[in-house]
Design a protein around this motif. Structure first.
Motif, short mmCIF file in Angstrom:
data_model
loop_
_atom_site.label_atom_id
_atom_site.label_comp_id
_atom_site.label_asym_id
_atom_site.label_seq_id
_atom_site.Cartn_x
_atom_site.Cartn_y
_atom_site.Cartn_z
N VAL A 239 0.86 -1.18 0.00
CA VAL A 239 0.00 0.00 0.00
C VAL A 239 0.90 1.23 0.00
CG1 VAL A 239 -1.78 1.30 1.19
CG2 VAL A 239 -1.81 -1.20 1.27
N ASP A 240 0.71 2.10 -0.98
CA ASP A 240 1.50 3.33 -1.09
C ASP A 240 0.60 4.52 -0.81
OD1 ASP A 240 4.16 4.58 -2.20
OD2 ASP A 240 2.53 5.69 -3.15
N VAL A 241 0.92 5.29 0.23
CA VAL A 241 0.10 6.42 0.65
C VAL A 241 0.85 7.72 0.36
CG1 VAL A 241 -1.06 7.56 2.58
CG2 VAL A 241 -1.00 5.06 2.46
N SER A 242 0.23 8.56 -0.49
CA SER A 242 0.75 9.91 -0.74
C SER A 242 0.07 10.86 0.22
CB SER A 242 0.48 10.33 -2.18
OG SER A 242 1.11 9.46 -3.09
N TYR A 243 0.85 11.71 0.90
CA TYR A 243 0.27 12.60 1.90
C TYR A 243 0.98 13.95 1.86
CZ TYR A 243 4.35 11.58 4.86
OH TYR A 243 5.63 11.47 5.36
N TYR A 274 1.01 5.95 7.84
CA TYR A 274 1.17 4.53 8.15
C TYR A 274 -0.12 3.96 8.74
CZ TYR A 274 6.15 4.10 7.11
OH TYR A 274 7.35 4.03 6.46
N GLU A 275 -0.85 4.73 9.52
CA GLU A 275 -2.14 4.28 10.03
C GLU A 275 -3.09 3.97 8.88
OE1 GLU A 275 -3.92 6.87 12.88
OE2 GLU A 275 -2.16 6.90 14.19
N VAL A 276 -3.15 4.90 7.92
CA VAL A 276 -4.02 4.68 6.76
C VAL A 276 -3.56 3.46 5.97
CG1 VAL A 276 -4.78 5.65 4.56
CG2 VAL A 276 -4.70 7.11 6.60
N ALA A 277 -2.25 3.30 5.80
CA ALA A 277 -1.72 2.16 5.05
C ALA A 277 -2.07 0.84 5.72
CB ALA A 277 -0.21 2.31 4.89
N HIS A 278 -1.91 0.76 7.03
CA HIS A 278 -2.25 -0.47 7.76
C HIS A 278 -3.76 -0.74 7.68
CE1 HIS A 278 1.49 -1.82 9.61
NE2 HIS A 278 1.83 -0.54 9.76
N TRP A 279 -4.57 0.32 7.75
CA TRP A 279 -6.03 0.19 7.63
C TRP A 279 -6.41 -0.38 6.27
CZ3 TRP A 279 -9.32 4.37 5.30
CH2 TRP A 279 -10.70 4.14 5.46
N VAL A 280 -5.81 0.18 5.22
CA VAL A 280 -6.10 -0.28 3.86
C VAL A 280 -5.63 -1.73 3.68
CG1 VAL A 280 -5.55 0.05 1.42
CG2 VAL A 280 -6.06 2.03 2.87
N ALA A 281 -4.43 -2.02 4.18
CA ALA A 281 -3.89 -3.36 4.01
C ALA A 281 -4.74 -4.40 4.73
CB ALA A 281 -2.46 -3.41 4.52
N ALA A 282 -5.17 -4.08 5.96
CA ALA A 282 -5.99 -5.02 6.73
C ALA A 282 -7.28 -5.34 6.00
CB ALA A 282 -6.29 -4.44 8.11
N LEU A 283 -7.78 -4.38 5.24
CA LEU A 283 -9.03 -4.58 4.51
C LEU A 283 -8.81 -5.33 3.20
CD1 LEU A 283 -10.39 -0.96 4.99
CD2 LEU A 283 -10.99 -2.97 6.32
N LEU A 284 -7.80 -4.93 2.45
CA LEU A 284 -7.65 -5.43 1.09
C LEU A 284 -6.99 -6.79 0.99
CD1 LEU A 284 -6.66 -2.24 -0.93
CD2 LEU A 284 -8.91 -3.21 -0.50
N LYS A 285 -6.36 -7.25 2.05
CA LYS A 285 -5.74 -8.58 1.96
C LYS A 285 -6.80 -9.68 2.00
CE LYS A 285 -4.66 -9.02 6.90
NZ LYS A 285 -3.54 -9.10 7.88
N GLY A 340 -14.98 -12.60 4.84
CA GLY A 340 -13.80 -12.79 5.66
C GLY A 340 -14.10 -12.62 7.13
N SER A 341 -13.30 -13.22 7.96
CA SER A 341 -13.44 -13.08 9.41
C SER A 341 -12.34 -12.17 9.91
CB SER A 341 -13.34 -14.45 10.08
OG SER A 341 -12.15 -15.10 9.71
N PHE A 342 -12.62 -10.88 9.88
CA PHE A 342 -11.62 -9.90 10.26
C PHE A 342 -12.33 -8.69 10.84
CE2 PHE A 342 -13.27 -8.98 6.29
CZ PHE A 342 -12.75 -9.80 5.31
N ASP A 343 -11.56 -7.72 11.30
CA ASP A 343 -12.12 -6.57 11.99
C ASP A 343 -12.62 -5.51 11.04
OD1 ASP A 343 -11.58 -7.67 14.43
OD2 ASP A 343 -9.59 -6.75 14.57
N ALA A 344 -12.21 -5.52 9.79
CA ALA A 344 -12.62 -4.48 8.85
C ALA A 344 -12.63 -5.04 7.44
CB ALA A 344 -11.69 -3.28 8.93
N LEU A 345 -13.48 -4.45 6.60
CA LEU A 345 -13.62 -4.93 5.23
C LEU A 345 -13.74 -3.74 4.30
CD1 LEU A 345 -16.36 -7.53 6.05
CD2 LEU A 345 -14.08 -8.11 5.33
N THR A 346 -13.63 -4.00 3.00
CA THR A 346 -13.75 -2.92 2.03
C THR A 346 -14.25 -3.44 0.70
OG1 THR A 346 -12.60 -1.14 0.88
CG2 THR A 346 -11.37 -3.14 1.22
N ASN A 347 -14.80 -2.53 -0.08
CA ASN A 347 -15.18 -2.91 -1.44
C ASN A 347 -14.32 -2.19 -2.46
OD1 ASN A 347 -16.09 -0.31 -1.25
ND2 ASN A 347 -18.18 -0.73 -1.90
N ALA A 348 -13.15 -1.68 -2.04
CA ALA A 348 -12.27 -0.97 -2.96
C ALA A 348 -11.53 -1.98 -3.84
CB ALA A 348 -11.27 -0.12 -2.20
N TYR A 349 -10.87 -1.47 -4.87
CA TYR A 349 -10.13 -2.34 -5.77
C TYR A 349 -8.73 -2.62 -5.22
CZ TYR A 349 -13.76 -1.12 -9.04
OH TYR A 349 -14.98 -0.93 -9.65
#
Length: 359
Positions: A239-243, A274-285, A340-349
């Motif tokens: 996950v690459d986050v531009s900020y 990094y918080e956003v990156a970990h959030w995105v990664a936890a969802l998209l994996k 999935g059995s996880f704390d967060a999910l997403t419908n992003a690509y």
């Protein structure tokens, strides 16, 4: 998910569900429409668990105009007319709803009465109708909560409208350097604080982290019109986050796969990136998505966590990211969700760019 009685739940377990009802009320008027007037009705909810796009909670419906009741030369509906809708079921078979639930609060965005038509059509949506296509000219720096509050003050919301903001939004500060709409500002703030945005059935627009509560709702195999369809996305490599407009940080997830890009100028610090990156990664994996059509119990909402039965077994945890109800005497539903059995999910690509602020 809205609460219902045990009688409602038991009614939905019958192979042939009892008579259903939809009632549409134009608030502040004497206009109330039911299934004797309604010729078409659709209610759709769409949400992104990364706040990578704006959510939508909207209805479209048509009314019988064979008698010319809604003359385009005389009928007048106010812009953003408040509309409330409820759903009901008749348990006793006497033609009257024994229990009602709220479907939502909406605001008229469009209506059309052809001069030679037999129907009048309407479209209405959530409180975001007041934020769309309006430029943001509020404070340029402050906490995310202060920036959203400034956007809300410019929206011209109707009396009694409520926007609930989580205290998470007060943890982060940001600076706005470009031109955005009010809706884009809300979306970018939600993304920067790892929050989701949606309107509930009470008409409250909410911005807060997604919950992980499992509901008792089951999309049953016996009620499906076809077997659920699955889509497995490509693995997530990074996950690459531009900020802060000029900085970027990459979080490595796996050896191979796709890199997800996130760009949001309201992410201003390295720790926040990094918080956003970990959030995105936890969802998209979590790679599996499921969709289907079924005879719907219309209490299901976007972001609800449910079970979905299929010929391959039971998906124990599916977070709904899109739900559509069509009513023609009974409720037919279409859904999409992530498995999935996880704390967060997403419908992003998984691949390509995800830009906060995209409308």
């Amino acid at each position: 998910m809205i609460s219902v009685t045990d009688a409602w739940k038991e009614n939905q377990l019958d192979l042939i569900v009892t008579e259903g009802f939809v009632e549409i009320k134009f608030e502040g008027t004497n206009l109330i429409f039911d299934k004797t007037h309604i010729t078409k009705y659709t209610h759709s909810q769409d949400g992104c668990l990364l706040s990578g796009k704006l959510p939508a909670n909207q209805i479209s419906f048509s009314l019988d105009n064979s008698l010319g009741t809604y003359n385009p030369n005389t009928a007048n509906f106010d812009e953003h007319q408040k509309i409330t809708v409820r759903y009901g079921f008749d348990y006793n078979g006497d033609g009257v709803a024994d229990e009602w639930i709220k479907a939502g609060t909406f605001y008229l965005t469009e209506w059309n009465t052809p001069s030679n038509g037999l129907e009048t059509s309407f479209e209405a949506r959530d409180l975001l109708a007041f934020f769309m296509d309006k430029p943001y000219y509020g404070i340029k720096s402050g906490t995310l909560k202060e920036i959203i509050t400034s956007a809300i003050s410019q929206a011209g919301l109707p009396s009694g409208a409520v926007v609930e903001l989580d205290n998470t939004l007060s943890r982060y500060t940001a600076e706005i350097t470009r031109d955005y709409s009010l809706a884009e500002v809300l979306q970018m703030c939600a993304n920067a604080a790892c929050c989701v945005m949606w309107q509930d059935r009470d008409g409250k627009l909410k911005i807060r982290p997604v919950t992980n509560t499992m509901s008792d709702y089951i999309v049953r195999e016996g009620w499906a019109f076809s077997y659920p369809e699955y889509e497995v996305n490509k693995p997530l490599k990074a996950v690459d986050v531009s900020y802060a407009n000029s900085e970027s940080r990459e979080l490595s997830v796996a050896i191979s796969g796709e890199t997800q890009s996130v760009s949001n100028e309201l992410v201003t610090r390295e720790t926040q990136a990094y918080e956003v990156a970990h959030w995105v990664a936890a969802l998209l994996k979590n790679r599996k998505q499921v969709s289907g059509e079924f005879r719907a119990d219309p209490r299901l909402d976007v972001f609800d966590k449910v079970k979905v039965e299929s010929k391959y077994g039971v998906n124990e945890a599916v977070v709904i990211t899109n739900i559509t109800y069509d009513f023609a005497g009974s409720f037919r539903g279409k859904y999409e969700g992530r498995v999935g059995s996880f704390d967060a999910l997403t419908n992003a690509y998984y691949s390509g760019d995800l830009y906060a602020g995209e409308v």
